[in-house]
Enzyme design. Sequence first.
Site, PDB file in Angstrom:
ATOM      1  N   HIS A  66       0.815  -1.206   0.000  1.00 41.53           N
ATOM      2  CA  HIS A  66       0.000   0.000   0.000  1.00 41.53           C
ATOM      3  C   HIS A  66       0.854   1.263   0.000  1.00 41.53           C
ATOM      4  CE1 HIS A  66      -3.609   2.418   0.868  1.00 41.53           C
ATOM      5  NE2 HIS A  66      -2.814   3.130   1.639  1.00 41.53           N
ATOM      6  N   SER A 110      -8.791   4.290  -2.344  1.00 39.38           N
ATOM      7  CA  SER A 110      -9.603   3.139  -1.952  1.00 39.38           C
ATOM      8  C   SER A 110      -9.597   2.941  -0.444  1.00 39.38           C
ATOM      9  CB  SER A 110      -9.055   1.866  -2.614  1.00 39.38           C
ATOM     10  OG  SER A 110      -7.734   1.611  -2.163  1.00 39.38           O
ATOM     11  N   HIS A 111     -10.681   2.370   0.054  1.00 43.42           N
ATOM     12  CA  HIS A 111     -10.757   1.901   1.434  1.00 43.42           C
ATOM     13  C   HIS A 111     -11.561   0.606   1.435  1.00 43.42           C
ATOM     14  CE1 HIS A 111     -10.298   3.495   5.768  1.00 43.42           C
ATOM     15  NE2 HIS A 111      -9.125   3.463   5.182  1.00 43.42           N
ATOM     16  N   ASN A 112     -11.062  -0.346   0.655  1.00 46.46           N
ATOM     17  CA  ASN A 112     -11.838  -1.538   0.321  1.00 46.46           C
ATOM     18  C   ASN A 112     -11.934  -2.540   1.463  1.00 46.46           C
ATOM     19  OD1 ASN A 112     -11.960  -0.343  -2.199  1.00 46.46           O
ATOM     20  ND2 ASN A 112     -10.350  -1.596  -3.074  1.00 46.46           N
ATOM     21  N   HIS A 113     -10.801  -3.052   1.908  1.00 43.29           N
ATOM     22  CA  HIS A 113     -10.825  -4.100   2.930  1.00 43.29           C
ATOM     23  C   HIS A 113     -11.456  -3.629   4.248  1.00 43.29           C
ATOM     24  CE1 HIS A 113      -7.480  -6.689   0.868  1.00 43.29           C
ATOM     25  NE2 HIS A 113      -8.570  -6.563   0.146  1.00 43.29           N
ATOM     26  N   GLU A 162      -3.189   4.558  13.092  1.00 40.55           N
ATOM     27  CA  GLU A 162      -3.855   5.268  12.008  1.00 40.55           C
ATOM     28  C   GLU A 162      -5.068   6.034  12.516  1.00 40.55           C
ATOM     29  OE1 GLU A 162      -4.473   2.645   8.679  1.00 40.55           O
ATOM     30  OE2 GLU A 162      -2.367   2.054   8.635  1.00 40.55           O
ATOM     31  N   ASN A 183      -4.313   5.968  -7.019  1.00 38.55           N
ATOM     32  CA  ASN A 183      -4.110   4.945  -6.004  1.00 38.55           C
ATOM     33  C   ASN A 183      -4.123   3.577  -6.665  1.00 38.55           C
ATOM     34  OD1 ASN A 183      -6.158   3.190  -3.822  1.00 38.55           O
ATOM     35  ND2 ASN A 183      -4.179   3.883  -3.147  1.00 38.55           N
TER      36      ASN A 183
END
Length: 760
Positions: free
Chosen positions: A66, A114-117, A333, A559
């Site tokens: 990432h 993205s903020h997928n997981h 985070e 991204n």
Amino acid sequence: MSASQAPGHLAPVLDTVSAATNSPDVEQPYRELGLADDEYARVRDILGRRPTQTELAMYSIMWSEHCSYKSSKVHLRQFGEKAPKTDVLLVGMGENAGVVDVGDGMAVTFKVESHNHPSYIEPYQGAATGVGGIVRDILTMGARPIAVMDPLRFGAADHPDTKRVVNGVVAGIGGYGNCLGLPNIGGEVVFDSSYQGNPLVNALCVGVMPADRIQLSAAKGVGNIVVLLGATTGRAGLGGVSVLASASFEEGAEDARPTVQVGDPFTEKLLIESCLELFEQGLVVGIQDLGGAGLTCATTETAAAGRSGMRVELSTVPLREASMEPHEILASESQERMLAIVTPENLPKVLAIADKWGVLATAIGEVTDGDRLVITWHGDPVVDVPPRSLADEGPVYHRPMARPADQDELNSQHAERLPRPRTGAELKRTLLTMIASPNLCDKSWITEQYDRYVLGNTVLAQPEDAGVIRLSEESYRGIALSTDGNGRYTKLDPYAGAQLALAEAYRNVAVTGARPIAVTNCLNFGSPEDPEVMWQFAQATTGLAEACQTLRTPVTGGNVSFYNQTGDTAIHPTPVIGVLGVFDDVRQRTPMGLRNNGDVLFVLGTNSEELSGSEWASIMHNHLGGRPPRVDLAREEALANVLIAGAQESLIAAAHDLSGGGLAQALVESCLRYNVGARVRFNEDAFLALFAESTARALVAIRPADVKQFTKMCERFGVRSTRIGTVDTSSKALEIAGQFSVSLDELRAAFEGTLPALFN
């Protein structure tokens, strides 16, 4: 490393590092932190010694997929190498977001990520913090965020788990964005079983600033102070970028909830206003948001960008939990935080402005001479590393690539061979079935949960083809934005699929009358360790780079999201492309809805028998195979020229792009927008006219008095215009001559009922 091994378990793994670090004979658990054997050996070579507990954690984070882009760098370089020469690009790839000149002394910055997981594990907070993170990326460039968009992909609409994910994600996006007071002006919602265990939650933000007030991230000026702004630091998000975003999903990944960040939009709003005041007063030398990798990323990237050193005392960082260890503080985070570099003489002013807005501000270090990032904990050094080794000099992989073994078989299964409706009654049933499908139905159940008009500058928003925002109340200068992507097309042909995504977003911007000028992207793919996925990725990036070159729309940033798969099953490769366009005057925008009785309907562009990868093949036959529609970028540009010139000369009353669902979908949406009927006649096969998905096409409505001038304009630009019918405000029906007629009430019942029935 699978996601089930580490998120939520990262802190315990790190706790074992300390003992191993203090025991030279005990192997450090670097593999559990995501580092390969050769990567760990390289860390030791760089440092000339065994890394400390905290250093090992930092390298594992910054060298994750990432943060380091280690598998994609070699392909992403094309976006710079093949970038078209343009005078609008002010800041390109490499900063937090790209910046373009839009005229009148204004610059616009925009980016999609993205903020997928996290959004699968904890849908509300995953989506909410995705919005918060992209907003801070825009803020760091010196801009006021003015709008957001959300391209979304979910699993099968009727799957038992999809309701949990959809409701949580939509609520998270609306909850965070609405509290920030930012209009959500567009995006997409797609359902497909390939996203079942791995939804895609991409978030775009756009901001505006004076063109001479761009902020950069570099920490420069020996003796300048490092200031942490915003929320306190807690254990939320530990392992987010190194595990959640850099590993594949496995069964049991839901147990990773402790790694998902928790958002506070009200703190973010105060942070935005305080930072904007700092920018306006010229008090910031450099600034970086704290998102993925938290302080680890912010300190290393600002120091590396400034070619400077930095010293930080971690014990000065305000904590939510007093028991936190150095590695946890650096890996946290926690959201709503920024790192600013300010001169010593400006520090009191910075602290006073933060206090005025109720924002916590703490001096935690200073910029130093040399090339070392030194981090201490109560005066004792826990980190002493060259920052560029973390931020700029991570591993670069030329991953093996292989064309999928089943690609030829997939491409041989052409949808053009499938049984198709022939009679008027069959065509009508097909139309009603398709517009009621989850992918083509009305999405207002979702979009009405977002505030689209807050701030008062939204000119067009969902369900229009592109969102349009006014930038100036004096000149009426404005921008248009659209995001698009088609995983089915890209599965069939990754090179063409990426170009088709760009072409559709480009077309969506042009139908509003805006001139497309720049691109951002979010490239969502499976595991880079799979040679077939890397082949898809390489093909898609090459296709996108070359199409952007042809259309003269540079990629400003974006991204890469890898590891979007559950076990060995990857999602459809899904490049999501955002296109930014500019209006000289937003009052000249073109809406999509039909309004005026007697307006003449034209289809611009050329139709062909192109059904593979189409919504018709997917919905009516559950079929995926063959080749996607052909890409013709010259025709896309010519069509855009007609649409832009037609808007500027006030010749086009309404326009709607033709894409998923073909002309049938465009007619239904255009009629239902303002509840106006239309009569249409085809001189070709009615089925192909309605449902084929050939590109570079649009439906337009032209006032009778302007038809001659408009058709001459089409001839001048080399665009075919086919007259197909008229708008009829009295009929309250869509009539396909010689085939069928369907009332607007029947269309609306089919179109609007699906999502409320599935997800309420």
